[in-house]
Design a protein around this motif. Structure first.
Motif, short mmCIF file in Angstrom:
data_model
loop_
_atom_site.label_atom_id
_atom_site.label_comp_id
_atom_site.label_asym_id
_atom_site.label_seq_id
_atom_site.Cartn_x
_atom_site.Cartn_y
_atom_site.Cartn_z
N SER A 175 33.41 27.87 -21.58
CA SER A 175 33.69 27.15 -22.82
C SER A 175 35.16 27.29 -23.17
CB SER A 175 32.81 27.68 -23.96
OG SER A 175 32.77 29.10 -23.97
N GLU A 176 35.64 26.38 -23.98
CA GLU A 176 37.05 26.34 -24.33
C GLU A 176 37.40 27.50 -25.27
OE1 GLU A 176 35.34 22.50 -23.27
OE2 GLU A 176 34.86 23.94 -24.86
N PRO A 177 38.41 28.30 -24.96
CA PRO A 177 38.73 29.47 -25.79
C PRO A 177 39.23 29.13 -27.18
CG PRO A 177 40.42 29.14 -24.11
CD PRO A 177 39.31 28.19 -23.80
N ASP A 178 39.70 27.90 -27.38
CA ASP A 178 40.25 27.52 -28.67
C ASP A 178 39.35 26.55 -29.44
OD1 ASP A 178 40.60 25.41 -26.97
OD2 ASP A 178 42.69 25.02 -27.49
N VAL A 179 38.05 26.57 -29.12
CA VAL A 179 37.09 25.70 -29.80
C VAL A 179 35.90 26.56 -30.24
CG1 VAL A 179 35.56 23.70 -29.62
CG2 VAL A 179 37.77 23.69 -28.44
N GLY A 180 35.62 26.58 -31.53
CA GLY A 180 34.46 27.31 -32.03
C GLY A 180 33.18 26.54 -31.75
#
Length: 555
Positions: free
Chosen positions: A197-202
């Motif tokens: 998953s994208e580290p900068d997306v909650g």
């Protein structure tokens, strides 16, 4: 008066007082340069305290572009799965991204079995659905989610018992998680497919990221098309006007500032089944904190009786506005457009509403309260099973046990009296939430209680009471944040049920039924610690108990 804002294939229509109120807030946002700042990834829009988290949570703005390589990779992964005869996809996880994947699949007519539950009956039905052709997606950003872990363990054992092992077993799982999590390490060791998953997306904002797209794409949905739909809206995001997400966010925030902090969400021809539930978790979870927030009240449609029973609240129609006249229909908000664009629209609008309301839309400070209660109940010495001790029943009526504070239920002699006492508990401007830790499929009739309670409230009170309904533990990651962190004016009806066919959790000292009850009690403790009125109904027989409640409300 009507105002229509369109761009990128979506439209936001404001009517009545929503126009004047929304435009006042919109003009201030434009003057402050908020749309340009947000589109550029500005991290200070929600105050200095929220800036560090915002710096790690604004990647959703770029997903229509940055998720393109993922869409291409998923096409290959899906083809490989089909080549191996795996055409049944089961998603195990919790949170907003799970709901997004469900909406994507349903809107495209693709089959996706979603297990964001710990109910043994619902999980047992999924196990019986054809393991030979099943691919399991385990989704957990932190990689430590207790529910996702339990479901993974149960499916691993089920595959093994069906004679599926070794490389064949490894090919049956796809893990969606952050890099370096316990789930990631386990998946590497076991040889599972991994999508980070994208580290900068909650998770709440991850509809167009890996957590939302992977399960849906494996089920057969064209992920690239969703990104195309979202990309068409991107050019409008930095505009002060002709910006539908900005207009929607301003209108939502203006409603809350004007005292209408409950949003009646009704679908009317959107063609996007389940979208209202995804919007509910996003808006409630993102704004419900610091004693403020917006609480969506999801109806079955614009012709639902609750559309009239919810009082003077802000109505939001997904799709076209109903043509029939009626209270509130001449005012409100209508939102229409393709799904990919709507994901981006609502995420942007919710971030804007958080800015106006003065809350951090990316944090979830109060979700931990229920999780901590669950963990405490599951924590045991020397591998013993957890012990969940319930207070004696205040009343037993047929298949229904009633547990609650004696002060609230003093003098109550039957189920009708219990429900009336609870409906009388919320103050003016408050709400009642039904929290059902049951089988979303097998106990589906329990959802009827929302409409029936709303109708009953109109009889026992001078003003209607908004009634929400949530399946546990799904709601814990959605309205659960609002229940603890939002305005403290809610009353709560929790429903648990007897389990006839339990499932052990391999490698853990508890069964699925014990985990489910621990989650229910963890949430119960968190709500009671806030001093809120809570009644728990335990159904000794689920079907009979639900039928009793329905009849008590119709009496």
């Amino acid at each position: 008066m009507t105002s229509v804002v369109t761009a990128g294939g979506v439209s936001v229509t404001l009517r009545g007082d929503a126009v004047d109120q929304g435009e006042t807030v919109l003009d201030r946002l434009a003057y402050d340069g908020v749309p340009r700042s947000l589109a550029a990834g500005g991290t200070t829009l929600w105050g200095p305290d929220a800036a560090p988290l915002a710096a790690r949570r604004l990647g959703w703005l770029e997903l229509p572009r940055t998720a393109r390589p993922l869409a291409a990779r998923l096409a290959g992964l899906t083809g490989a799965a089909r080549g191996a005869g795996l055409d049944r996809v089961v998603l195990c996880g919790t949170g907003g991204s799970v709901l997004a994947a469900e909406v994507i699949a349903r809107s495209a007519g693709a089959a996706l079995t979603v297990l964001d539950t710990t109910d043994p009956h619902q999980v047992g039905a999924a196990l019986a659905g054809g393991l030979a052709r099943t691919l399991v997606v385990v989704s957990s950003r932190s990689g430590t989610g207790v529910a996702a872990d339990a479901l993974r363990r149960i499916f691993e054992r089920a595959f093994a018992e069906a004679g599926i092992g070794g490389d064949d077993l490894a090919g049956r799982f796809v893990a969606v998680t952050d890099l370096g999590t316990p789930l990631n390490d386990l998946a590497v060791e076991a040889g599972y497919h991994i999508v980070h998953s994208e580290p900068d997306v909650g998770g709440r904002y991850g509809a167009l990221g890996a957590a939302g797209l992977v399960p849906a794409a494996l089920a057969g949905v064209d992920a690239a098309r969703l990104l195309d739909e979202a990309a068409a809206l991107v050019p409008a995001l930095d505009q002060p006007y002709d910006n539908p997400p900005l207009a929607l966010g301003a209108a939502l925030a203006a409603s809350a500032l004007g005292g209408r902090d409950k949003l009646v969400l009704a679908d009317h021809g959107s063609g996007l089944p389940g979208l209202a539930g995804w919007v509910e978790q996003l808006v409630a979870g993102a704004t419900g904190k610091d004693g403020r927030g917006l609480l969506p009240v999801v109806l079955d449609g614009a012709h639902d009786p609750g559309f009239e029973l919810t009082g003077d609240l802000r109505r939001v129609v997904l799709g076209s506005r109903p043509d029939e006249p009626g209270p509130g229909r001449e005012a409100g908000i209508s939102v229409a457009g393709p799904l990919g664009a709507q994901f981006l629209l609502w995420e942007y609008a919710t971030a804007i509403a958080g800015r106006v309301l003065g809350v951090d839309p990316f944090g979830a400070p109060d979700e931990a309260a229920s999780a901590a209660g669950t963990a405490a109940l599951l924590r045991s010495e020397e591998g013993a099973a957890p012990t969940v001790v319930s207070s004696p029943a205040v009343l037993v009526s047929g298949a229904v046990e009633v547990h609650g504070p004696e002060g609230l239920l003093k003098g109550v002699k039957d189920l009708s009296g219990v429900l009336d006492a609870l409906l009388a508990a919320p103050p003016d401007g408050g709400y009642l939430a039904v929290l059902a830790f049951l089988d979303r499929d097998g106990d589906a009739r329990a959802a009827e209680l929302r409409t029936l309670l709303a109708a009953r409230a109109a009889q026992v009170r001078r003003k209607p009471v908004p009634v929400t309904f949530g399946w546990g533990p799904r709601f814990l990651h959605a309205t659960g944040q609002y229940h603890k962190g939002g305005p403290q004016n809610g009353a709560f009806l929790q429903i648990t049920g007897a389990v006839m066919r339990d499932l052990p959790v391999p490698g853990r000292p508890y069964s699925l039924a014990e985990l489910q009850l621990a989650q229910a009690f963890g949430d119960l403790r968190a709500l009671r610690s806030l001093g809120r009125p809570v009644v728990r109904l335990h159904l000794r027989d689920r079907a009979e108990g639900v039928a009793q409640l329905v009849e008590a409300l119709k009496d």
